[in-house]
Design an enzyme around this catalytic site. Structure first.
Site, PDB file in Angstrom:
ATOM      1  N   TYR A 155       0.720  -1.056   0.220  1.00 61.29           N
ATOM      2  CA  TYR A 155       0.525  -0.080   0.158  1.00 61.29           C
ATOM      3  C   TYR A 155       0.698   1.478   0.415  1.00 61.29           C
ATOM      4  O   TYR A 155       0.606   2.118  -0.763  1.00 61.29           O
ATOM      5  CB  TYR A 155      -1.381  -0.176   1.238  1.00 61.29           C
ATOM      6  CG  TYR A 155      -1.827   1.336   1.873  1.00 61.29           C
ATOM      7  CD1 TYR A 155      -2.716   2.001   0.287  1.00 61.29           C
ATOM      8  CD2 TYR A 155      -1.455   1.750   2.549  1.00 61.29           C
ATOM      9  CE1 TYR A 155      -3.312   2.561   0.613  1.00 61.29           C
ATOM     10  CE2 TYR A 155      -2.433   2.988   2.953  1.00 61.29           C
ATOM     11  CZ  TYR A 155      -3.328   3.466   1.945  1.00 61.29           C
ATOM     12  OH  TYR A 155      -3.395   5.026   1.934  1.00 61.29           O
ATOM     13  N   LYS A 159       1.392   4.621  -2.733  1.00 59.14           N
ATOM     14  CA  LYS A 159       1.051   6.218  -2.729  1.00 59.14           C
ATOM     15  C   LYS A 159       2.490   6.734  -2.581  1.00 59.14           C
ATOM     16  O   LYS A 159       2.855   8.056  -3.274  1.00 59.14           O
ATOM     17  CB  LYS A 159       0.842   5.756  -1.514  1.00 59.14           C
ATOM     18  CG  LYS A 159      -1.095   5.068  -1.147  1.00 59.14           C
ATOM     19  CD  LYS A 159      -1.859   5.775  -1.940  1.00 59.14           C
ATOM     20  CE  LYS A 159      -3.516   5.475  -2.195  1.00 59.14           C
ATOM     21  NZ  LYS A 159      -5.026   6.347  -2.319  1.00 59.14           N
ATOM     22  N   THR A 190     -13.344   6.692   9.010  1.00 55.13           N
ATOM     23  CA  THR A 190     -13.647   6.226   6.864  1.00 55.13           C
ATOM     24  C   THR A 190     -14.870   4.655   6.751  1.00 55.13           C
ATOM     25  O   THR A 190     -14.547   3.973   7.682  1.00 55.13           O
ATOM     26  CB  THR A 190     -13.056   6.518   5.960  1.00 55.13           C
ATOM     27  OG1 THR A 190     -12.622   5.572   5.641  1.00 55.13           O
ATOM     28  CG2 THR A 190     -12.241   7.520   5.842  1.00 55.13           C
ATOM     29  N   THR A 193     -12.034   2.337   6.111  1.00 55.45           N
ATOM     30  CA  THR A 193     -10.904   1.864   7.410  1.00 55.45           C
ATOM     31  C   THR A 193     -11.994   1.137   8.964  1.00 55.45           C
ATOM     32  O   THR A 193     -11.292   0.551   8.815  1.00 55.45           O
ATOM     33  CB  THR A 193     -10.526   3.790   8.146  1.00 55.45           C
ATOM     34  OG1 THR A 193     -10.895   4.317   8.231  1.00 55.45           O
ATOM     35  CG2 THR A 193      -8.595   3.840   7.240  1.00 55.45           C
TER      36      THR A 193
HETATM   37  N1  LIG Z   1      -8.938   6.375   5.362  1.00 50.11           N
HETATM   38  C1  LIG Z   1      -7.561   7.092   5.930  1.00 50.11           C
HETATM   39  O1  LIG Z   1      -7.269   6.476   7.355  1.00 50.11           O
HETATM   40  C2  LIG Z   1      -6.626   6.812   5.002  1.00 50.11           C
HETATM   41  C3  LIG Z   1      -5.525   7.386   5.446  1.00 50.11           C
HETATM   42  C4  LIG Z   1      -4.478   7.632   4.452  1.00 50.11           C
HETATM   43  C5  LIG Z   1      -4.832   7.785   2.759  1.00 50.11           C
HETATM   44  N2  LIG Z   1      -6.343   7.170   2.628  1.00 50.11           N
HETATM   45  C6  LIG Z   1      -6.494   6.646   1.081  1.00 50.11           C
HETATM   46  O2  LIG Z   1      -7.468   7.718   1.035  1.00 50.11           O
HETATM   47  C7  LIG Z   1      -8.108   7.317  -0.106  1.00 50.11           C
HETATM   48  C8  LIG Z   1      -9.702   6.966   0.180  1.00 50.11           C
HETATM   49  O3  LIG Z   1     -10.170   6.468   1.305  1.00 50.11           O
HETATM   50  P1  LIG Z   1     -11.291   5.961   2.532  1.00 50.11           P
HETATM   51  O4  LIG Z   1     -10.965   6.351   3.462  1.00 50.11           O
HETATM   52  O5  LIG Z   1     -11.766   6.884   1.405  1.00 50.11           O
HETATM   53  O6  LIG Z   1     -12.025   5.051   1.810  1.00 50.11           O
HETATM   54  P2  LIG Z   1     -13.239   4.234   1.279  1.00 50.11           P
HETATM   55  O7  LIG Z   1     -13.790   5.040   2.406  1.00 50.11           O
HETATM   56  O8  LIG Z   1     -13.133   2.402   1.217  1.00 50.11           O
HETATM   57  O9  LIG Z   1     -13.841   4.786  -0.386  1.00 50.11           O
HETATM   58  C9  LIG Z   1     -12.696   4.748  -1.172  1.00 50.11           C
HETATM   59  C10 LIG Z   1     -13.884   5.117  -2.483  1.00 50.11           C
HETATM   60  O10 LIG Z   1     -12.745   4.294  -3.481  1.00 50.11           O
HETATM   61  C11 LIG Z   1     -13.623   3.654  -4.352  1.00 50.11           C
HETATM   62  N3  LIG Z   1     -12.899   2.829  -4.638  1.00 50.11           N
HETATM   63  C12 LIG Z   1     -12.237   1.723  -4.772  1.00 50.11           C
HETATM   64  N4  LIG Z   1     -12.477   0.582  -5.276  1.00 50.11           N
HETATM   65  C13 LIG Z   1     -12.194   1.447  -6.563  1.00 50.11           C
HETATM   66  C14 LIG Z   1     -12.675   0.631  -7.617  1.00 50.11           C
HETATM   67  N5  LIG Z   1     -11.558  -0.014  -8.032  1.00 50.11           N
HETATM   68  N6  LIG Z   1     -12.719   1.686  -8.785  1.00 50.11           N
HETATM   69  C15 LIG Z   1     -13.434   2.900  -8.866  1.00 50.11           C
HETATM   70  N7  LIG Z   1     -13.639   3.256  -6.975  1.00 50.11           N
HETATM   71  C16 LIG Z   1     -13.473   2.569  -6.046  1.00 50.11           C
HETATM   72  C17 LIG Z   1     -14.938   3.228  -3.465  1.00 50.11           C
HETATM   73  O11 LIG Z   1     -16.209   3.473  -4.285  1.00 50.11           O
HETATM   74  P3  LIG Z   1     -17.739   2.122  -4.116  1.00 50.11           P
HETATM   75  O12 LIG Z   1     -16.551   1.478  -3.387  1.00 50.11           O
HETATM   76  O13 LIG Z   1     -18.552   2.697  -5.302  1.00 50.11           O
HETATM   77  O14 LIG Z   1     -15.918   1.429  -5.282  1.00 50.11           O
HETATM   78  C18 LIG Z   1     -14.906   4.078  -2.051  1.00 50.11           C
HETATM   79  O15 LIG Z   1     -15.756   5.800  -3.066  1.00 50.11           O
HETATM   80  C19 LIG Z   1      -7.957   5.938  -0.220  1.00 50.11           C
HETATM   81  O16 LIG Z   1      -6.724   6.388  -1.409  1.00 50.11           O
HETATM   82  C20 LIG Z   1      -7.083   6.111   0.543  1.00 50.11           C
HETATM   83  O17 LIG Z   1      -5.460   5.242   0.187  1.00 50.11           O
HETATM   84  C21 LIG Z   1      -6.994   7.296   3.430  1.00 50.11           C
END
Ligand SMILES: NC(=O)c1ccc[n+]([C@@H]2O[C@H](COP(=O)([O-])OP(=O)(O)OC[C@H]3O[C@@H](n4cnc5c(N)ncnc54)[C@H](OP(=O)(O)O)[C@@H]3O)[C@@H](O)[C@H]2O)c1
Length: 247
Positions: A155, A159, A190, A193
């Site tokens: 992961y 990134k 989220t 997570t």
């Molecule tokens: N939350 C954290 O702690 C955290 C920390 C650092 C970075 N991030 C980054 O922030 C971003 C969002 O994370 P999050 O925590 O908000 O995750 P999340 O709640 O799981 O949301 C992920 C989003 O990505 C979409 N997605 C996943 N796979 C996909 C695919 N194959 N095609 C199209 N859309 C897809 C999902 O949409 P569908 O399910 O509708 O497809 C959903 O809208 C990610 O890039 C993650 O690496 C998160």
């Protein structure tokens, strides 16, 4: 507060979590937002809620995993909105585990969405922005792109690749008026997570200055700033919004 009236923002991964928070904030600042993800119900709900709050939103279903899926999303966005002024790449997955336990399928799934689809979406949308002489692209990375830890090797490295792409694209498209930057979150509460880590998500920030998880709205505030004209002199930067996790 920034005014994005007349601008269109495509936010990948905006059916959930951080992407949804970004879509809400951009729509609340006047942008027309294009919501995208695979889940039709969450996509339509996001549009309905943003419209009910007075914003402009549309949903485009997309399963991002390769160049073709990224190009198809870009084409649909342009067909729907005419042009995309702001692109936020938030769609992503996080599969963690010891190196030998993770599979080739885990590796490919992670790199396909986190790096490959993102690359080809930018390849499709940045050149038209450059031709118009204006645009903003913000990539969502992670504190684990900089920090060695047991578990996030696939992961974090995916990134980290996006971090270098951010700087490369800032060099390539910046002279044409397209600013490319990144926001690097720490642990954020989220749907994703909560699904992957459950209550353990609250353990990630232990010992950090903030000592708590962040919210999608806190990440979105930095994204909205980078998308705005207030950030007109910022190219290729990474803003850590991580409660101090990376220090
Ligand atoms: N939350 C954290 O702690 C955290 C920390 C650092 C970075 N991030 C980054 O922030 C971003 C969002 O994370 P999050 O925590 O908000 O995750 P999340 O709640 O799981 O949301 C992920 C989003 O990505 C979409 N997605 C996943 N796979 C996909 C695919 N194959 N095609 C199209 N859309 C897809 C999902 O949409 P569908 O399910 O509708 O497809 C959903 O809208 C990610 O890039 C993650 O690496 C998160």
């Amino acid at each position: 507060m920034s005014d994005f009236t007349g601008r269109t923002a495509l936010i990948t991964g905006s059916t959930s979590g951080i992407g949804r928070g970004i879509a809400d904030k951009l729509a609340g600042s006047g942008a027309r937002v294009l919501i995208t993800g695979r889940d039709l119900e969450r996509g339509h709900n996001a549009v309905a809620e943003i419209r009910a709050a007075g914003g402009k939103a549309d949903f485009i279903a997309a399963d991002l995993h390769d160049a073709a899926s990224a190009k198809a999303l870009a084409a649909e966005a342009v067909a729907l909105a005419g042009e995309v002024d702001i692109l936020v790449n938030s769609a992503g997955i996080f599969i963690l585990g010891p190196t030998a336990a993770l599979t080739e399928a885990d590796f490919d799934a992670t790199y396909n969405i986190n790096v490959k689809a993102l690359y080809f979406l930018v390849a499709a949308l940045a050149p038209p922005m450059a031709e118009r002489g204006r645009g903003a692209i913000i990539n969502i990375t992670t504190a684990f792109a900089e920090k060695g830890a047991v578990g996030p090797a696939i992961y974090g490295s995916s990134k980290a690749a996006v971090g270098l792409l951010t700087k490369s694209w800032a060099a390539e498209f910046g002279p044409s008026g397209v600013r490319v930057n990144e926001v690097s979150p720490g642990a954020v509460l989220t749907e994703g997570t909560q699904r992957v880590f459950g209550e353990a998500v609250h353990d990630f920030p232990n010992g950090t200055p903030a000592n708590r998880v962040g919210t999608p709205a806190e990440i979105a505030a930095a994204v909205v700033f980078l998308a705005s004209d207030e950030a007109s002199y910022i190219h290729g930067a990474s803003i850590a919004v991580d409660g101090g996790m990376a220090i």
